[in-house]
Scaffold this motif. Structure first.
Motif, short mmCIF file in Angstrom:
data_model
loop_
_atom_site.label_atom_id
_atom_site.label_comp_id
_atom_site.label_asym_id
_atom_site.label_seq_id
_atom_site.Cartn_x
_atom_site.Cartn_y
_atom_site.Cartn_z
N GLY A 119 0.81 -1.21 0.00
CA GLY A 119 0.00 0.00 0.00
C GLY A 119 0.84 1.26 0.00
N VAL A 120 1.92 1.26 0.80
CA VAL A 120 2.83 2.41 0.86
C VAL A 120 3.49 2.63 -0.50
CG1 VAL A 120 5.02 3.24 1.82
CG2 VAL A 120 3.27 2.31 3.33
N LEU A 121 3.94 1.53 -1.13
CA LEU A 121 4.56 1.64 -2.45
C LEU A 121 3.57 2.18 -3.48
CD1 LEU A 121 6.65 -1.66 -2.53
CD2 LEU A 121 7.50 0.68 -2.22
N ILE A 127 1.57 9.28 -6.00
CA ILE A 127 2.05 10.66 -5.92
C ILE A 127 2.85 11.01 -7.17
CG2 ILE A 127 3.51 12.27 -4.62
CD1 ILE A 127 2.87 10.58 -2.11
N GLY A 128 3.68 10.05 -7.62
CA GLY A 128 4.46 10.29 -8.83
C GLY A 128 3.59 10.45 -10.07
N VAL A 251 3.90 8.89 4.49
CA VAL A 251 3.39 8.60 3.15
C VAL A 251 1.90 8.89 3.06
CG1 VAL A 251 2.89 6.74 1.53
CG2 VAL A 251 5.15 6.94 2.51
N LEU A 252 1.13 8.48 4.05
CA LEU A 252 -0.31 8.74 4.01
C LEU A 252 -0.60 10.24 4.09
CD1 LEU A 252 -1.74 5.88 6.28
CD2 LEU A 252 -1.75 6.03 3.79
N ALA A 288 -6.42 1.73 0.69
CA ALA A 288 -7.23 0.56 1.05
C ALA A 288 -6.35 -0.55 1.60
CB ALA A 288 -8.03 0.07 -0.16
N LEU A 289 -5.22 -0.81 0.95
CA LEU A 289 -4.31 -1.87 1.41
C LEU A 289 -3.72 -1.52 2.78
CD1 LEU A 289 -2.39 -2.84 -1.85
CD2 LEU A 289 -3.90 -4.30 -0.50
N VAL A 290 -3.35 -0.26 2.96
CA VAL A 290 -2.81 0.16 4.26
C VAL A 290 -3.85 -0.01 5.35
CG1 VAL A 290 -2.03 2.16 5.58
CG2 VAL A 290 -1.09 1.73 3.30
#
Length: 293
Positions: A119-121, A127-128, A251-252, A288-290
């Motif tokens: 999720g973080v990745l 963002i990119g 990150v969030l 969602a994954l996070v």
């Protein structure tokens, strides 16, 4: 809890940046910040007094140093907003702000569950993607014609500098600890205030033009609301980063460009490219994954 707090911080940062950018476009970065930063200090000071805690020297010092970095980031970020579209500037800044805390968190031995890591990745990828700007030959030729000095003062480059400063801010607030209530945030806002004061002094000594004043009830109201929301976002991030991992909270929180981009789309009809729409969808998947993890 860290997910909810960090996403709430992202929402507050996103709206604050949109409002601050709106004020800056009608004035200048330094003029906008002379309204935003003092009201932000008043907000966090009131919150610190209400919630208690001990204003100890070391956490306050960490907060102050973080605020110096954050203040430099605010000036460059607002300057970037005045030079480029919000839908490009905000994501570029956020990407730079997210990468540094993730690197520091991993270096410190932070480990994420597989689903949370994915999720973080995805959030970093999002963002990119949202940051991607259309490129054409005419734009490249114009860049060469302007020269390197103009390039360094362009929206995307200034956004990258501001994001690095914000990344430092995120990392140092983690280092401030959570045993002093919200007082490290008060220190941070004092650091913001010092940077703005130094910038004003610099302009006064050099005789620089500070630009048109922030005037009118609407514009002043937007500046005050932007400063209040930015201060509230600082508090939410501070609570998030001390409730969980630095890499996850940063990150969030750095997903705030999604809010800025959407608001710019509604208010200024800034067109979202297909890749930016994909980026927003990837961001939803990453969050969602996070959350599930």
């Amino acid at each position: 809890m860290v997910t909810l707090l960090a996403l709430s911080a992202a929402l507050a940062y996103g709206v604050a940046d949109f409002l601050g950018g709106t004020v800056t476009r009608r004035s200048t970065a330094i003029r906008a910040l002379t309204w935003c930063v003092p009201i932000g200090l008043a907000v966090v000071l009131g919150a610190a007094l209400l919630t208690g805690g001990d204003p100890r020297p070391l956490p306050m010092t960490w907060g102050f140093v973080a605020g110096v970095g954050g203040g430099a980031g605010l000036i460059t970020f607002y300057r970037a907003l005045a030079r480029g579209p919000m839908s490009v500037v905000a994501p570029v800044s956020a990407l730079a702000a997210a990468v540094l805390p993730v690197a520091v968190g991993i270096a410190r031995g932070e480990r994420l569950d597989a689903s949370v890591l994915l999720g973080v990745l995805l959030c970093l990828v999002a963002i990119g993607l949202v940051s991607m700007e259309a490129d054409d030959g005419a734009g490249a030729a114009a860049t060469r014609a302007r020269g390197w000095r103009r390039v360094l003062d362009s929206g995307p480059v200034m956004a990258g500098v501001s994001g690095t400063c914000f990344g430092v801010f995120f990392v140092l607030l983690k280092a401030a600890g959570d045993g002093s209530g919200l007082w490290p945030i008060v220190g941070a806002r004092l650091g913001n205030l010092v940077i703005v004061a130094v910038a004003l002094l610099f302009l006064a000594v050099r005789g620089g033009d500070r630009g048109p004043r922030v005037s009118g009830r609407t514009l002043i109201g937007l500046a005050l609301l932007s400063g209040s929301l930015d201060a509230g976002a600082n508090v939410l991030y501070f609570l998030a980063v001390h409730d969980g991992l630095l890499s996850l909270a940063a990150v969030l929180t750095s997903l705030y460009p999604a809010i800025t981009v959407l608001l710019a789309r509604v208010a200024y009809s800034e067109r979202l490219r297909a890749v930016q729409r994909v980026g927003l969808a990837v961001a939803v998947a990453g969050v969602a994954l996070v959350t599930v993890g």
